[in-house]
Design a protein around this motif. Structure first.
Motif, PDB file in Angstrom:
ATOM      1  N   TYR A 158       0.985  -1.360  -0.116  1.00  0.00           N
ATOM      2  CA  TYR A 158      -0.179  -0.048  -0.257  1.00  0.00           C
ATOM      3  C   TYR A 158       1.017   0.680   0.508  1.00  0.00           C
ATOM      4  N   ASN A 159       0.380   2.050  -0.583  1.00  0.00           N
ATOM      5  CA  ASN A 159       1.443   3.322  -0.372  1.00  0.00           C
ATOM      6  C   ASN A 159       2.490   3.631  -1.147  1.00  0.00           C
ATOM      7  N   ASN A 160       2.369   3.206  -2.569  1.00  0.00           N
ATOM      8  CA  ASN A 160       3.707   3.132  -2.944  1.00  0.00           C
ATOM      9  C   ASN A 160       4.121   4.121  -4.167  1.00  0.00           C
ATOM     10  N   THR A 161       5.214   4.128  -5.000  1.00  0.00           N
ATOM     11  CA  THR A 161       5.259   4.868  -6.086  1.00  0.00           C
ATOM     12  C   THR A 161       5.765   3.894  -6.629  1.00  0.00           C
ATOM     13  N   MET A 162       5.673   3.626  -7.549  1.00  0.00           N
ATOM     14  CA  MET A 162       6.832   3.066  -8.786  1.00  0.00           C
ATOM     15  C   MET A 162       6.472   3.708 -10.313  1.00  0.00           C
ATOM     16  N   VAL A 163       7.774   4.472 -10.812  1.00  0.00           N
ATOM     17  CA  VAL A 163       7.874   5.086 -12.163  1.00  0.00           C
ATOM     18  C   VAL A 163       8.769   4.258 -12.677  1.00  0.00           C
ATOM     19  N   ASN A 164       8.420   3.901 -13.962  1.00  0.00           N
ATOM     20  CA  ASN A 164       9.264   3.385 -15.451  1.00  0.00           C
ATOM     21  C   ASN A 164      10.115   1.887 -15.038  1.00  0.00           C
ATOM     22  N   THR A 165       9.085   1.417 -14.467  1.00  0.00           N
ATOM     23  CA  THR A 165       9.661  -0.274 -13.991  1.00  0.00           C
ATOM     24  C   THR A 165       9.279  -0.513 -15.410  1.00  0.00           C
ATOM     25  N   GLY A 166      10.315  -2.044 -15.822  1.00  0.00           N
ATOM     26  CA  GLY A 166       9.837  -2.875 -16.192  1.00  0.00           C
ATOM     27  C   GLY A 166      10.520  -3.160 -18.166  1.00  0.00           C
ATOM     28  N   TRP A 167      10.762  -2.234 -18.299  1.00  0.00           N
ATOM     29  CA  TRP A 167      10.812  -1.263 -19.709  1.00  0.00           C
ATOM     30  C   TRP A 167      12.007  -2.131 -20.395  1.00  0.00           C
ATOM     31  N   ARG A 168      13.266  -1.918 -18.833  1.00  0.00           N
ATOM     32  CA  ARG A 168      14.236  -2.675 -19.308  1.00  0.00           C
ATOM     33  C   ARG A 168      14.444  -3.783 -20.123  1.00  0.00           C
ATOM     34  N   ARG A 169      13.097  -5.149 -19.345  1.00  0.00           N
ATOM     35  CA  ARG A 169      12.878  -6.264 -19.884  1.00  0.00           C
ATOM     36  C   ARG A 169      11.983  -6.407 -19.903  1.00  0.00           C
ATOM     37  N   PHE A 228       1.006   4.530  -9.999  1.00  0.00           N
ATOM     38  CA  PHE A 228       2.454   3.464 -11.092  1.00  0.00           C
ATOM     39  C   PHE A 228       2.110   4.714 -12.325  1.00  0.00           C
ATOM     40  N   ALA A 229       3.487   5.590 -12.724  1.00  0.00           N
ATOM     41  CA  ALA A 229       4.000   6.566 -12.900  1.00  0.00           C
ATOM     42  C   ALA A 229       4.260   5.695 -14.214  1.00  0.00           C
ATOM     43  N   TRP A 248      -3.831   4.042  -9.092  1.00  0.00           N
ATOM     44  CA  TRP A 248      -3.762   4.939 -10.083  1.00  0.00           C
ATOM     45  C   TRP A 248      -2.664   5.313 -11.208  1.00  0.00           C
ATOM     46  N   TYR A 249      -2.901   4.751 -11.827  1.00  0.00           N
ATOM     47  CA  TYR A 249      -1.720   4.817 -13.453  1.00  0.00           C
ATOM     48  C   TYR A 249      -2.373   6.249 -14.081  1.00  0.00           C
ATOM     49  N   TYR A 250      -0.594   6.138 -14.669  1.00  0.00           N
ATOM     50  CA  TYR A 250      -0.608   7.030 -15.226  1.00  0.00           C
ATOM     51  C   TYR A 250       0.528   6.586 -16.717  1.00  0.00           C
TER      52      TYR A 250
END
Length: 419
Positions: free
Chosen positions: A255-266, A289-290, A314-316
């Motif tokens: 809960y209440n975490n911010t994830m940015v740009n994850t996963g694109w390099r794999r 999720f940004a 939340w997704y952006y």
């Protein structure tokens, strides 16, 4: 004796030291620098520098306490592993964090994914491990047949494995990782195979060459994961799995975490933001999720426990390719009251200072970025606080300290407005 404590006879810049050997002891509060190889326990005193010249082991039944401001300097030739069979308490502060690091000379762009030393590997007899206000960086070397972890059957116990910053494996143990930074690692930041766990207020970035998660939980884990920022992991910010057949069943509350740009390099099936599989029980609330690849993605052949809950996430996405990635399908999970737009740029969370057009495959983190929310952010009041977390009443440690999983917030993500 396997442990050496070297008393400083002059200033840090001096080249010569007056040294004496000490037996392993439970308490050593002498405010000195030193070096270590082999078995260690006792206290590494506030503000000291400890040079680790080879693999070190905290024996079963023993404790090593690291006080605030200690620098643990790893030898880049020996590439040491830190084996924890007893207890480890790394107790830094915001003003004086503890550092597991290498000499600044080696911190080049060429070495940005570390591989310069091993990791902290806590075996099944490690009852308690605390990392508080601790920086772990530039590790994650690859094991060989000569590695202590391989010889002792720890972690994956085979040559050719890239070590995580932290491995923990006691289903009856207690693990606290809070207010800490893990960066510049070759693969996984953490690989957790059991325990009562709190991961809170941490930052993960510049990790993963060809694979690797920020937080990787397996069976045996009862974890509260809150207020963490994960930037550009090669694979997922969180891999949640019940694999391993340990009891209890993995139950992870995120809960209440911010994830940015994850996963694109794999960009493979498991590369994304949050991966759920193998009957893990996972509850996810108030996560932001940004520009991540996918959102919450399940293994449709080995899905999560049907009791899992998803709500108020939340997704952006800056561009349409990103937005298309997190649209709900049989694989991509949509929760109750999730904010999921269909158009590029929709649902801007309004970070205080982060260029939303930053390339998604950029692993380099700018410490000037600020992922707090502006006062007019639409994400400020979209969270939920009515769920129950595992460790609301706290985890009491043998050294008398108690750690409580933080209260959830009404804002979405790891940070609200700046105070």
């Amino acid at each position: 004796m396997k442990f050496k404590q070297i008393l400083v006879a002059c200033s840090l810049s001096a080249l010569f030291f007056s040294a004496c050997e000490k037996a392993n002891i439970d308490v050593d509060t002498t405010p000195v620098n030193g070096s270590a190889i082999g078995e260690v326990s006792g206290v590494w005193a506030k503000g000291s520098t400890q040079v680790i010249k080879g693999d070190i082991v905290i024996p079963e039944g023993k404790t090593l306490t690291i006080e605030e401001g200690v620098t643990v300097l790893m030898d880049t030739i020996a590439k040491p592993e830190i084996i924890v069979k007893g207890n480890l308490y790394a107790l830094g502060t915001a003003q004086n964090p503890i550092k597991f690091t290498v000499n600044d000379f080696y911190k080049t762009d060429e070495k940005k994914f570390g591989k310069l030393w091993g990791g902290i590997l806590a075996g099944p007899t490690c009852a308690e491990l605390v990392l508080d206000h601790t920086i772990i960086e530039y590790g994650g070397s690859t094991t060989s047949d000569a590695s202590t972890s391989v010889k002792q059957g720890l972690y994956k116990a085979v040559a050719g494995e890239n070590l995580p910053a932290l491995w923990f494996s006691n289903v009856n143990g207690k693990l606290i990782v809070q207010n800490s930074i893990i960066r510049n690692f070759q693969e996984d930041c953490t690989y957790i195979e059991g325990g009562k766990i709190i991961f809170a207020n941490n930052v993960f970035y510049t990790t993963g060459v060809t694979g690797g998660e920020a937080m990787n939980f397996k069976s045996g884990c009862l974890a509260d994961v809150a207020y963490n920022l994960v930037y550009s992991t090669n694979t997922n910010a969180l891999k949640l799995s019940n694999s391993g057949d340990r009891n209890p069943q993995a139950y992870i509350i995120v809960y209440n975490n911010t994830m940015v740009n994850t996963g694109w390099r794999r960009p493979t099936a498991k590369g994304g933001s949050v991966w759920v599989e193998a009957t893990v029980r996972a509850d996810l609330y108030n996560n932001l999720f940004a520009n991540t690849r996918f959102g919450i993605k399940r293994d449709t052949k080995k899905p999560e426990d049907s009791r899992s809950k998803y709500s108020n996430n939340w997704y952006y996405g800056f561009d349409q390719v990103t937005v298309n990635q997190f649209q709900p399908t049989s694989e991509i999970v949509a929760g109750v009251n999730d904010v999921i737009g269909k158009t590029a740029g929709e649902n801007d969370p309004k970070f205080v200072n982060y260029p939303l057009n930053t390339p998604v495959n950029n692993p380099s983190y700018n410490t000037a970025w600020d992922f707090h929310l502006q006062g007019n952010s639409p994400a400020l009041n979209k969270g939920i606080t009515t769920f129950t977390r595992h460790h609301k009443n706290g985890l009491i440690m043998a050294n008398g300290l108690t750690y409580v999983s933080p209260e959830p917030a009404l804002f979405v993500g790891a940070y609200g407005t700046k105070l």
